[in-house]
Design a protein around this motif. Structure first.
Motif, PDB file in Angstrom:
ATOM      1  N   ALA A 103     -11.673  -5.878 -11.038  1.00  0.00           N
ATOM      2  CA  ALA A 103     -11.677  -4.599 -11.765  1.00  0.00           C
ATOM      3  C   ALA A 103     -10.756  -3.572 -11.118  1.00  0.00           C
ATOM      4  CB  ALA A 103     -13.092  -4.046 -11.827  1.00  0.00           C
ATOM      5  N   GLY A 104     -10.108  -3.967 -10.013  1.00  0.00           N
ATOM      6  CA  GLY A 104      -9.141  -3.084  -9.376  1.00  0.00           C
ATOM      7  C   GLY A 104      -9.690  -2.209  -8.267  1.00  0.00           C
ATOM      8  N   ALA A 105     -10.876  -2.505  -7.778  1.00  0.00           N
ATOM      9  CA  ALA A 105     -11.465  -1.700  -6.707  1.00  0.00           C
ATOM     10  C   ALA A 105     -10.623  -1.814  -5.437  1.00  0.00           C
ATOM     11  CB  ALA A 105     -12.896  -2.153  -6.431  1.00  0.00           C
ATOM     12  N   GLU A 106     -10.448  -0.684  -4.773  1.00  0.00           N
ATOM     13  CA  GLU A 106      -9.633  -0.622  -3.555  1.00  0.00           C
ATOM     14  C   GLU A 106     -10.532  -0.740  -2.330  1.00  0.00           C
ATOM     15  OE1 GLU A 106      -6.155  -0.175  -3.349  1.00  0.00           O
ATOM     16  OE2 GLU A 106      -6.153  -0.592  -5.487  1.00  0.00           O
ATOM     17  N   PHE A 107     -10.721  -1.946  -1.841  1.00  0.00           N
ATOM     18  CA  PHE A 107     -11.564  -2.151  -0.665  1.00  0.00           C
ATOM     19  C   PHE A 107     -11.004  -3.268   0.189  1.00  0.00           C
ATOM     20  CE2 PHE A 107     -13.183  -5.241  -3.701  1.00  0.00           C
ATOM     21  CZ  PHE A 107     -13.371  -6.370  -2.916  1.00  0.00           C
ATOM     22  N   TYR A 108     -11.493  -3.328   1.418  1.00  0.00           N
ATOM     23  CA  TYR A 108     -11.202  -4.446   2.308  1.00  0.00           C
ATOM     24  C   TYR A 108     -12.511  -5.087   2.758  1.00  0.00           C
ATOM     25  CZ  TYR A 108      -6.383  -2.700   2.993  1.00  0.00           C
ATOM     26  OH  TYR A 108      -5.086  -2.293   2.816  1.00  0.00           O
ATOM     27  N   TYR A 109     -12.470  -6.411   2.928  1.00  0.00           N
ATOM     28  CA  TYR A 109     -13.553  -7.100   3.618  1.00  0.00           C
ATOM     29  C   TYR A 109     -13.411  -6.755   5.099  1.00  0.00           C
ATOM     30  CZ  TYR A 109     -14.169 -10.336  -0.398  1.00  0.00           C
ATOM     31  OH  TYR A 109     -14.406 -10.905  -1.619  1.00  0.00           O
ATOM     32  N   VAL A 110     -14.474  -6.249   5.727  1.00  0.00           N
ATOM     33  CA  VAL A 110     -14.374  -5.893   7.147  1.00  0.00           C
ATOM     34  C   VAL A 110     -15.335  -6.679   8.034  1.00  0.00           C
ATOM     35  CG1 VAL A 110     -13.431  -3.592   6.739  1.00  0.00           C
ATOM     36  CG2 VAL A 110     -15.921  -3.904   6.831  1.00  0.00           C
ATOM     37  N   GLY A 111     -16.291  -7.392   7.450  1.00  0.00           N
ATOM     38  CA  GLY A 111     -17.212  -8.203   8.239  1.00  0.00           C
ATOM     39  C   GLY A 111     -18.067  -9.073   7.339  1.00  0.00           C
ATOM     40  N   TYR A 112     -18.692 -10.092   7.929  1.00  0.00           N
ATOM     41  CA  TYR A 112     -19.568 -10.952   7.138  1.00  0.00           C
ATOM     42  C   TYR A 112     -20.713 -11.464   8.009  1.00  0.00           C
ATOM     43  CZ  TYR A 112     -18.000 -15.375   9.263  1.00  0.00           C
ATOM     44  OH  TYR A 112     -17.760 -16.403  10.137  1.00  0.00           O
ATOM     45  N   GLU A 113     -21.753 -11.950   7.343  1.00  0.00           N
ATOM     46  CA  GLU A 113     -22.880 -12.568   8.037  1.00  0.00           C
ATOM     47  C   GLU A 113     -22.901 -14.066   7.745  1.00  0.00           C
ATOM     48  OE1 GLU A 113     -26.405 -10.461   6.917  1.00  0.00           O
ATOM     49  OE2 GLU A 113     -25.881  -8.712   8.123  1.00  0.00           O
ATOM     50  N   LEU A 114     -23.564 -14.814   8.609  1.00  0.00           N
ATOM     51  CA  LEU A 114     -23.654 -16.262   8.431  1.00  0.00           C
ATOM     52  C   LEU A 114     -24.342 -16.604   7.112  1.00  0.00           C
ATOM     53  CD1 LEU A 114     -24.706 -17.300  12.051  1.00  0.00           C
ATOM     54  CD2 LEU A 114     -22.438 -17.522  11.002  1.00  0.00           C
ATOM     55  N   PRO A 115     -24.108 -17.800   6.571  1.00  0.00           N
ATOM     56  CA  PRO A 115     -24.707 -18.169   5.284  1.00  0.00           C
ATOM     57  C   PRO A 115     -26.231 -18.059   5.294  1.00  0.00           C
ATOM     58  CG  PRO A 115     -23.034 -19.764   5.916  1.00  0.00           C
ATOM     59  CD  PRO A 115     -23.232 -18.865   7.093  1.00  0.00           C
ATOM     60  N   ILE A 214     -25.829 -25.951  -2.235  1.00  0.00           N
ATOM     61  CA  ILE A 214     -25.158 -25.516  -3.471  1.00  0.00           C
ATOM     62  C   ILE A 214     -24.180 -24.373  -3.199  1.00  0.00           C
ATOM     63  CG2 ILE A 214     -25.479 -24.667  -5.831  1.00  0.00           C
ATOM     64  CD1 ILE A 214     -28.337 -25.784  -5.722  1.00  0.00           C
ATOM     65  N   VAL A 215     -24.648 -23.343  -2.506  1.00  0.00           N
ATOM     66  CA  VAL A 215     -23.822 -22.167  -2.212  1.00  0.00           C
ATOM     67  C   VAL A 215     -24.064 -21.727  -0.769  1.00  0.00           C
ATOM     68  CG1 VAL A 215     -23.801 -21.342  -4.598  1.00  0.00           C
ATOM     69  CG2 VAL A 215     -25.598 -20.558  -3.027  1.00  0.00           C
ATOM     70  N   ASN A 216     -23.168 -20.886  -0.266  1.00  0.00           N
ATOM     71  CA  ASN A 216     -23.320 -20.349   1.090  1.00  0.00           C
ATOM     72  C   ASN A 216     -24.224 -19.121   1.117  1.00  0.00           C
ATOM     73  OD1 ASN A 216     -21.666 -22.070   2.724  1.00  0.00           O
ATOM     74  ND2 ASN A 216     -19.877 -21.176   1.746  1.00  0.00           N
ATOM     75  N   ASN A 217     -24.037 -18.234   0.139  1.00  0.00           N
ATOM     76  CA  ASN A 217     -24.717 -16.944   0.105  1.00  0.00           C
ATOM     77  C   ASN A 217     -24.410 -16.129   1.357  1.00  0.00           C
ATOM     78  OD1 ASN A 217     -26.293 -14.880  -0.985  1.00  0.00           O
ATOM     79  ND2 ASN A 217     -28.145 -15.606   0.026  1.00  0.00           N
ATOM     80  N   HIS A 218     -23.112 -15.864   1.547  1.00  0.00           N
ATOM     81  CA  HIS A 218     -22.687 -14.945   2.600  1.00  0.00           C
ATOM     82  C   HIS A 218     -23.034 -13.510   2.182  1.00  0.00           C
ATOM     83  CE1 HIS A 218     -20.505 -17.606   5.246  1.00  0.00           C
ATOM     84  NE2 HIS A 218     -19.762 -18.079   4.263  1.00  0.00           N
ATOM     85  N   GLN A 219     -23.226 -12.654   3.167  1.00  0.00           N
ATOM     86  CA  GLN A 219     -23.340 -11.219   2.924  1.00  0.00           C
ATOM     87  C   GLN A 219     -22.103 -10.578   3.555  1.00  0.00           C
ATOM     88  OE1 GLN A 219     -26.184 -10.455   1.071  1.00  0.00           O
ATOM     89  NE2 GLN A 219     -26.420 -12.679   1.236  1.00  0.00           N
ATOM     90  N   PHE A 220     -21.544  -9.571   2.867  1.00  0.00           N
ATOM     91  CA  PHE A 220     -20.297  -8.963   3.334  1.00  0.00           C
ATOM     92  C   PHE A 220     -20.413  -7.461   3.552  1.00  0.00           C
ATOM     93  CE2 PHE A 220     -18.723 -12.851   1.356  1.00  0.00           C
ATOM     94  CZ  PHE A 220     -17.804 -13.281   2.294  1.00  0.00           C
TER      95      PHE A 220
END
Length: 320
Positions: A103-115, A214-220
């Motif tokens: 949708a054009g959102a201006e963001f960066y991924y800056v961190g994540y948590e384990l699955p 099936i999926v990782n389910n990361h949190q960002f």
């Protein structure tokens, strides 16, 4: 009946006020070096604990930075807040950033948590005749559109030989989905914790399948681009504090659940179950994790959940 109404009231309280949160701050789209606006969901236990303890306020006050917390019912709404400039930083599941980037959102991924694949599931009522994902064919399934569970549903159906077009999705926010699920207006509900744990403990909902295998389910953790570029020190502080809090929660689940219960409006035993499904730790973004995000983006593009193809690496913080 009274107990049922009380439970619904508690769940409604847990997912309050997206619309009210989105628009009052929309006028604050310009970067403000003296203000940090954090988007959160009451289901995001780490941030909820940090908010309740005033930890960030104490650390940022000497820098002359005010902290403002903006609540959302789910990740897609939070990312809309990021898109319209009402927040600088947020914490969401793996799918909302895909929808927001498209949708054009201006963001960066800056961190994540384990699955955390066990922390989301497809639920059916305890007396439902449905025993497998394959039996969802032709059924009505409630879910929050564009959230992590949207991807879980798509992949679970694919794994069990059911086309996404062969089920009828009912797009509902968690509180409304819980009400529809209890009334029998839907046949299944795809949802994340602590809502999953609450439905299991309070109404005996049965897990048809969770995300395992099936999926990782990361949190960002995501940051608005200008904010991330101009305040990397604040982003680092946020991630460090989240990591500390998450490590404490993992080692002190009972104490954390006791603190969260009055805030989230859920029983301690529900929160203990929910918290046990999330591994601790906040980590820097990697190429491999963004590659996993690309797989979600490709599926969402194929299913027309997003309007165009995207490259998730375009939302990676540029290297200096």
């Amino acid at each position: 009946m009274h107990n049922q109404k009380t439970r619904r009231h508690l769940l409604a309280g847990l997912v309050a006020s997206a619309a009210a949160a989105l628009f009052p701050f929309a006028a604050q789209a310009d970067y403000n070096p003296k203000l940090l606006r954090i988007g959160y969901q009451k289901s995001a236990s780490t941030l909820v604990l940090i908010k309740s303890q005033g930890t960030l306020e104490k650390q940022l006050a000497p820098k002359g930075i005010e902290v403002k917390w903006v609540e959302f019912p789910a990740g897609p709404q939070l990312l809309e807040g990021l898109n319209v400039g009402s927040i600088d930083f947020g914490y969401v599941g793996e799918a909302p950033p895909i929808v927001a980037q498209a949708a054009g959102a201006e963001f960066y991924y800056v961190g994540y948590e384990l699955p955390a694949p066990k922390a989301e599931a497809i639920l059916v009522p305890k007396d439902s005749p449905i025993k497998s994902v394959a039996e969802l064919k032709g059924k009505r399934v409630a879910l929050n559109k564009g959230s992590n569970v949207h991807y879980l549903l798509a992949k679970a159906l694919e794994k069990n030989g059911v086309k996404y077009s062969e089920i009828t999705p009912s797009f509902l926010a968690p509180a409304d989905a819980r009400a529809a699920f209890e009334k029998g207006a839907v046949d299944a509900w795809v949802i994340w914790d602590p809502f999953t744990a609450a439905a299991e403990k309070q109404i005996g909902a049965r897990v048809l399948v969770n995300g395992e295998g099936i999926v990782n389910n990361h949190q960002f953790y995501l940051a608005e681009r200008e904010f991330a570029a101009k305040r990397p020190d604040v982003v680092k502080l946020l991630l460090d504090e989240s990591n500390k809090q998450a490590q404490w929660v993992e080692k002190n689940i009972k104490a954390a659940a006791a603190q969260l219960a009055p805030i989230q409006g859920l029983p301690v035993e529900v929160l203990e179950l929910s918290l046990s499904r999330y591994p601790a730790g906040t980590h820097p973004i990697t190429e491999a994790v963004l590659g996993e995000q690309q797989k979600i983006a490709d599926v969402f593009n194929e299913l027309k959940i997003i309007p165009k193809a995207i490259k998730t690496r375009d939302a990676q913080v540029p290297k200096p």
